[in-house]
Design an enzyme around this catalytic site. Structure first.
Site, PDB file in Angstrom:
ATOM      1  N   LYS A 140      53.903 -65.870   2.802  1.00  0.00           N
ATOM      2  CA  LYS A 140      52.855 -66.075   3.784  1.00  0.00           C
ATOM      3  C   LYS A 140      51.639 -65.219   3.427  1.00  0.00           C
ATOM      4  O   LYS A 140      51.818 -64.265   2.678  1.00  0.00           O
ATOM      5  CB  LYS A 140      53.363 -65.749   5.185  1.00  0.00           C
ATOM      6  CG  LYS A 140      53.622 -64.234   5.380  1.00  0.00           C
ATOM      7  CD  LYS A 140      53.803 -63.884   6.806  1.00  0.00           C
ATOM      8  CE  LYS A 140      52.548 -63.425   7.472  1.00  0.00           C
ATOM      9  NZ  LYS A 140      52.178 -62.024   7.249  1.00  0.00           N
ATOM     10  N   HIS A 232      54.991 -65.115  12.432  1.00  0.00           N
ATOM     11  CA  HIS A 232      56.140 -64.399  13.013  1.00  0.00           C
ATOM     12  C   HIS A 232      56.309 -64.674  14.510  1.00  0.00           C
ATOM     13  O   HIS A 232      57.394 -65.005  14.973  1.00  0.00           O
ATOM     14  CB  HIS A 232      55.996 -62.884  12.822  1.00  0.00           C
ATOM     15  CG  HIS A 232      55.799 -62.454  11.387  1.00  0.00           C
ATOM     16  ND1 HIS A 232      56.455 -63.052  10.337  1.00  0.00           N
ATOM     17  CD2 HIS A 232      55.036 -61.479  10.832  1.00  0.00           C
ATOM     18  CE1 HIS A 232      56.103 -62.446   9.207  1.00  0.00           C
ATOM     19  NE2 HIS A 232      55.238 -61.502   9.484  1.00  0.00           N
TER      20      HIS A 232
HETATM   21  C1  BG6 Z   1      53.801 -58.740   7.648  1.00  0.00           C
HETATM   22  C2  BG6 Z   1      52.372 -58.469   7.983  1.00  0.00           C
HETATM   23  O1  BG6 Z   1      54.032 -60.108   7.537  1.00  0.00           O
HETATM   24  O2  BG6 Z   1      54.632 -58.197   8.672  1.00  0.00           O
HETATM   25  C3  BG6 Z   1      52.134 -56.974   8.156  1.00  0.00           C
HETATM   26  O3  BG6 Z   1      51.539 -58.953   6.933  1.00  0.00           O
HETATM   27  C4  BG6 Z   1      53.095 -56.394   9.166  1.00  0.00           C
HETATM   28  O4  BG6 Z   1      50.791 -56.713   8.546  1.00  0.00           O
HETATM   29  C5  BG6 Z   1      54.511 -56.790   8.826  1.00  0.00           C
HETATM   30  O5  BG6 Z   1      52.953 -54.992   9.135  1.00  0.00           O
HETATM   31  C6  BG6 Z   1      55.454 -56.367   9.924  1.00  0.00           C
HETATM   32  O6  BG6 Z   1      56.770 -56.563   9.488  1.00  0.00           O
HETATM   33  P1  BG6 Z   1      57.937 -55.670  10.027  1.00  0.00           P
HETATM   34  O7  BG6 Z   1      59.165 -56.266   9.428  1.00  0.00           O
HETATM   35  O8  BG6 Z   1      57.671 -54.280   9.561  1.00  0.00           O
HETATM   36  O9  BG6 Z   1      57.892 -55.772  11.514  1.00  0.00           O
END
Ligand code: BG6
Length: 466
Positions: A140, A232
């Site tokens: 992504k 997400h």
């Molecule tokens: C990523 C984003 O997809 O997900 C980031 O690009 C973000 O900006 C990250 O920090 C968060 O992932 P996790 O697993 O740490 O919650």
């Protein structure tokens, strides 16, 4: 287990160093990695394999907890580095020459900016790396809006069949997100309560204390809506609200999520004005303002926080608000889903809520009222808590790469899911580009802008901030 070759584009990048190589190593240690044919790391930098390995030793190994030096040496022994210019077909000939032609499985991971996906697919196809043994993983964000996402999907479809394409969203590989499906599918108590008759509203929050962390250039062109909401958070929302399919296979899960995403109520400019809050963090104490971070454009209007009141047109959910929000440089880091149940009896009691904590801990708690101990009929709130933390939990990238090797697309996005999510997000992007709604500010390290509190308080609710 079938043998496989692994090709990684973007091997010197941050994601490769922090997540992809540590996950492959873990899969190797866990004994899940099939016998590796060849592991080929590629990048633009002109490096020898030895230099690349040195980079891995310095920048990737540190992300592995309790790394076993001997096993690490064994693991990296399989890695070859190849410098590739994605526009040069001859570089792809070299790549083809390096893989093991007898492998039954060739996994190609694109950890590069989407603008390069198409050229890479074209060149891979020219050298014959698109037969049925090949599966491609696309990182992504897939595009910047609906149009660019469709363009990528349509172009890639010229080279690879949908069943060869794995659009990754690492949230779908998290233990706690996968558990959501099990929780909903196998607990009839929830199945009957999980709809508008019984649910008052739902809150989904993903907060991070981190700022943009050296990713200023990427982030400034992306913003929180594209970075977190379009993928997400809408994926979490679809897993929370979709109809549980009769079978939990990839096709049924993906199509249930898609129907749900299609039922997101489109947002008019008026809705955006009332129900979508964008904000950017301002300096406070030890924290710089977003504008003072490295590689951020002067007077950038990029949002680091978004809160939205979303609604679904789906029969099960009509009228139930879904409050979603995400932000960087917040007071705390966590991701959680809270389902607030309706209070139908007029006993002046607050609603019961089910809190599904996705991170940092994997925990489910049901908030109940219980009698205070002693000679009283007063009650107090208490929680029925289920702790699901385990050292055995697999890291998302490990699980997802293994799913690709096995050919299981259940935790990957179908192209229509992403396009539908973009179609919902696009009017917000357009509205902001035209400056039709203000950008607010919040203090770095706080719980977000006042306007996000106003958004939910207007409906007589409160965000759950812990
Ligand atoms: C990523 C984003 O997809 O997900 C980031 O690009 C973000 O900006 C990250 O920090 C968060 O992932 P996790 O697993 O740490 O919650």
């Amino acid at each position: 287990m079938q043998s496989f070759d692994f090709i990684l584009f973007g091997a010197t990048g941050d994601l490769a160093m922090r997540k992809i190589f540590p996950s492959l190593y873990q899969a190797y240690i866990d004994g899940f990695l099939p016998p590796i044919g060849k592991m080929i790391a590629t990048g633009r930098s002109s490096l020898s394999t030895e230099q690349f390995i040195e980079k891995l030793n310095n920048n990737s190994k540190i992300h592995i907890k309790n790394c076993d030096d001997k096993k690490w040496e064994e693991f990296i022994h399989n890695i070859n580095y190849l410098s590739i210019n994605l526009n040069e077909t001859k570089d792809f000939d070299l790549l083809k020459g390096k893989i093991d032609n007898k492998s039954q499985n060739i996994v190609i991971y694109f950890s590069i900016s989407p603008e390069f996906f198409i050229k890479a697919c074209e060149n891979l196809t020219l050298v014959g790396l698109n037969d049925d043994r090949v599966k491609i993983i696309l990182e992504k964000p897939l595009g910047m809006d609906l149009k660019s996402c469709q363009a990528i999907n349509n172009e890639i479809a010229k080279y690879y069949k949908e069943k060869q394409i794995y659009r990754i969203d690492h949230y779908l590989g998290k233990e706690s997100i996968q558990n959501l499906l099990i929780l909903r599918a196998f607990n009839p108590i929830f199945t009957s309560l999980w709809e508008k008759e019984h649910v008052d509203y739902v809150e989904i929050s993903v907060f991070e204390t981190l700022g943009v962390e050296g990713r200023g250039e990427f982030y400034d062109n992306t913003g929180a809506l594209r970075d977190m909401i379009q993928n997400h958070i809408l994926q979490i929302l679809s897993l929370v609200a979709m109809k549980i399919p009769k079978k939990l296979d990839a096709e049924s899960i993906r199509s249930a999520k898609l129907s749900l995403l299609k039922s997101l109520k489109p947002l008019s400019d008026e809705d955006i004005k009332n129900n979508v809050i964008r904000a950017q963090y301002d300096k406070s104490g030890e924290f710089k303002s977003y504008l003072a971070e490295d590689n951020i454009k002067e007077n950038s209007q990029t949002e680091t926080f978004v809160a939205i009141k979303a609604e679904l047109l789906d029969d099960n959910w009509k009228g139930v608000p879904f409050y979603i929000r995400t932000g960087k440089r917040m007071a705390d880091s966590f991701a959680q889903i809270i389902v607030y149940f309706k209070n139908k009896e007029d006993l002046n009691s607050s609603p019961n809520k089910l809190i599904i904590r996705l991170q940092p801990e994997n925990q489910i708690s049901l908030n109940l009222k219980v009698k205070k101990i002693g000679k009283t009929m007063d009650y107090e709130e208490n929680n029925l808590i289920l702790n699901l933390n385990s050292t055995l939990a697999m890291q998302p990238y490990e699980r997802l790469i293994l799913d690709v090797i096995e050919g299981n697309q259940a935790s990957f996005n179908h192209k229509e899911e992403l396009e539908t999510a973009w179609a919902w997000v696009d009017p917000i992007l357009k509205n902001w580009q035209e400056n039709k709604t203000p950008l607010y500010y919040y203090i770095a390290g706080s719980w977000g802008p006042k306007e996000a509190f106003d958004l939910i308080r207007r409906d007589k609710h409160e965000w759950h901030n812990c």
